[in-house]
Enzyme design. Sequence first.
Site, short mmCIF file in Angstrom:
data_model
loop_
_atom_site.label_atom_id
_atom_site.label_comp_id
_atom_site.label_asym_id
_atom_site.label_seq_id
_atom_site.Cartn_x
_atom_site.Cartn_y
_atom_site.Cartn_z
CD GLU A 287 14.22 -52.61 42.98
OE1 GLU A 287 14.84 -53.68 43.06
OE2 GLU A 287 14.41 -51.81 42.04
CD1 TRP A 290 13.85 -55.09 39.66
CD2 TRP A 290 14.86 -56.86 38.69
NE1 TRP A 290 14.55 -54.64 38.56
CE2 TRP A 290 15.19 -55.69 37.95
CE3 TRP A 290 15.38 -58.08 38.27
CZ2 TRP A 290 16.00 -55.73 36.82
CZ3 TRP A 290 16.19 -58.12 37.15
CH2 TRP A 290 16.48 -56.96 36.44
CD1 TRP A 318 33.67 -71.18 36.89
CD2 TRP A 318 33.87 -69.04 37.52
NE1 TRP A 318 32.54 -70.51 36.49
CE2 TRP A 318 32.63 -69.19 36.86
CE3 TRP A 318 34.21 -67.77 38.00
CZ2 TRP A 318 31.74 -68.14 36.66
CZ3 TRP A 318 33.31 -66.72 37.81
CH2 TRP A 318 32.10 -66.92 37.15
CG ASN A 353 19.95 -54.55 45.78
OD1 ASN A 353 20.07 -55.74 45.51
ND2 ASN A 353 19.88 -53.62 44.84
CD1 TRP A 371 28.07 -68.06 38.35
CD2 TRP A 371 26.47 -68.53 39.85
NE1 TRP A 371 27.20 -68.96 37.77
CE2 TRP A 371 26.20 -69.26 38.66
CE3 TRP A 371 25.60 -68.66 40.92
CZ2 TRP A 371 25.11 -70.12 38.53
CZ3 TRP A 371 24.51 -69.52 40.79
CH2 TRP A 371 24.27 -70.24 39.61
CD1 TRP A 394 23.98 -64.91 44.90
CD2 TRP A 394 26.11 -64.59 44.26
NE1 TRP A 394 24.72 -64.52 46.00
CE2 TRP A 394 26.02 -64.33 45.65
CE3 TRP A 394 27.35 -64.46 43.66
CZ2 TRP A 394 27.12 -63.93 46.42
CZ3 TRP A 394 28.45 -64.08 44.42
CH2 TRP A 394 28.34 -63.81 45.78
#
Length: 489
Positions: A287, A290, A318, A353, A371, A394
Site C-alpha cells: 500500500e 501504491w 457525463w 479505502n 470523476w 479517482w
Amino acid sequence: MPSKDSPSPIVVWFRDDLRLDDNPALAAAVGEGRPVIALYVLDEGKGAPRAPGGASRWWLNLSLKALAEDLAKVGVPLVLRKGPAPKTVRQVVSEAGAGRIVWNRRYDAPGIAIDTELKSALRDDGLVAESFNGALLAEPWDVKTGEGQPYRVFSPFFRAMNVRGAPAQPTEFKAPSTLLPQPPALESEEIDALLPLPSRPDWAGGLRETWTPGEAGARKRLEAFLGDRLRRYADERDMPGEDATSLLSPHLRFGEISPRRIWHAAGDRAAAREEISDKQLDKFRAELGWREFSYHLLFHFPDIGHANFQPRFDAFPWRSDAEQFRLWTKGQTGYPLVDAGMRELWHTGYMHNRVRMVVASFLIKHLMIDWREGEAWFWDTLVDADPANNTASWQWVAGSGADAAPYFRIFNPTSQGEKFDPDGIYVKRWVPELARLPASHIYKPHEAPREMLERAGIRLGDTYPRPMVEHAKARQRALDAFQTIKNAS
Ligand code: FAD
C-alpha cells in the site's frame, strides 16, 4: 543580518515535510553548525500548487502549530510568511543574510516549476540552494522500465522498486536535539491569521475528536498500528468495521512522518514479533507502494490531476445533476454503504479505502457524474487530500487512469456492504437510523418486510431515503454509455 564574524545562517524551507525526524533538508542544515532559519510560506497565488481544501487547511493550521512548538523546543522559531513563494523566499534569505537554503522536493508540476526557477535564481545570486528527497521511498525518475520509460502498471513498478533494495534507513536523520538560532528572530505572521480555524459554523468538531495533527500524533498512530493492527492488516484491511488500517494518510500527506520511517518500523516490528507474518507486512508495504506509484504517475504525467489519463474518456457522456450530486455528498443516496462513507468523510475528514472505492464508483457509474466533481469534493473534505493519491485513485475507479479498474466493473453497493461489513458494524456507526435493522437487511432496507422496518423504527422515504437510483438499471445505463467510447483510442 549576521555580523561580519558570525557564520551566515541556513534557511530550511518547510513545505510538505512538517517534521524534525528523518528530514533530510533539516539534517543537511544541522550538519553545518550554522544558525538555522525555519521557514514556511503559504503561497496561494497564481502558479502556486493547488490550494488546500477546507479540511486540509484545518489540518495545516494545527500541524504548523505542532511544528512551531517542536522547533521552539530545540531552540528556533518557525518563521511564517504569506505570498508568492519565489519572491517571499528570496526576501527572507536576504533579510537573514543567509548563504544557503535547503528544502525537500515536491512532485506536482506547479511546485516543481517554482522550485526549479527559484533554485537557479538563488544560485545566480551566489547562494547555495539544495533539494533532497524527504517524501518518497524512491525518486520517480529512479524507477524505470527496461526501455528507460516510466511505469504505467503498478505490479511491475513495485517489483522494480523492490529490486533496488530496501529504501534508505532513516536513522541517520534523527531529529536534532538542539538547533542554533539566529537572533534577532525574523518577523513572522500568526498561524491563526493566515489559516483561520472554522468558527461560524465550527464544523471541525469531528475532526478534533479523530485526529492529532503533528509529528507526535503521527508517531502515536504508527505505534498503535504496529502494536495491534499490523498483525491482522492483510486479512482485515478491507473491512471498514474492523479498524485494521494505519490511519497514517494525513500524517504522510503533510510529511509529519516519513515513508522510510514507516517502512522500516513495520519491518523491524515484524522481525521482532512472530505473530506478524510476512503476508501482513508485505500487504502493508504494497500500500505504501501504491502511494509511490501515484507520485510516479503525477511526476511523469503531470496532467493526471485534471485530464483523463486515457483520452477516450474525454468523449464520455457525463451527466450533470446538481441535486443527485448534493444527495451523494450528504450521504442520502438510499444505499447504506455509500451513505455511511459520505457521512464518515463529513464527520472525520477521512473514509475507509474500501468505502472510498464504492462511493466513487457510485458517483461515476450509478450517477454518471464526472470523476472530477467527486475528486474536488474529496479534495475539500479529506484531511489526507493528496495531489497524487486522490487524482490517481479517482481515475483508477473511473477506469480512465493508468492500470485502472475496467470501467465495466461496477461495484454493487449492497453486496459490497454485505461482503465487507457482514454484521453492519460500520453502517450502524455512521447511519444510526438503520441501527435496529437485523444484519440480514441492514444493506437493503428497501427490501425489508414492512413489519421489520416498523420494529426498527424506519419509515422509508422519511427517516431514511429510498435508493435514489435502481442498481440494475443504473448499471446498465453506465455500461451502455461506456459502449459509446469503448473502441475509441
Ligand atoms: P493504510 O491501509 O494503512 O495504508 C498505508 C498508507 O499507504 C496510507 O496512509 C497511504 O499513504 C498509502 N495508501 C494506501 N492505499 C493507497 C492507495 N490505494 N493509493 C495510494 N496510496 C495508498 N489516499 C490519500 O492519501 N489521499 C487521498 O486524497 C486519497 N484519495 C482517494 C480517493 C479515492 C476515490 C480512493 C479509492 C482512494 C483514495 N486514497 C487516498 C487511497 C486510500 O484510500 C487511503 O490512502 C487510505 O484509505 C488511507 O488510510 P490508511 O492511512 O489507514 O491506509
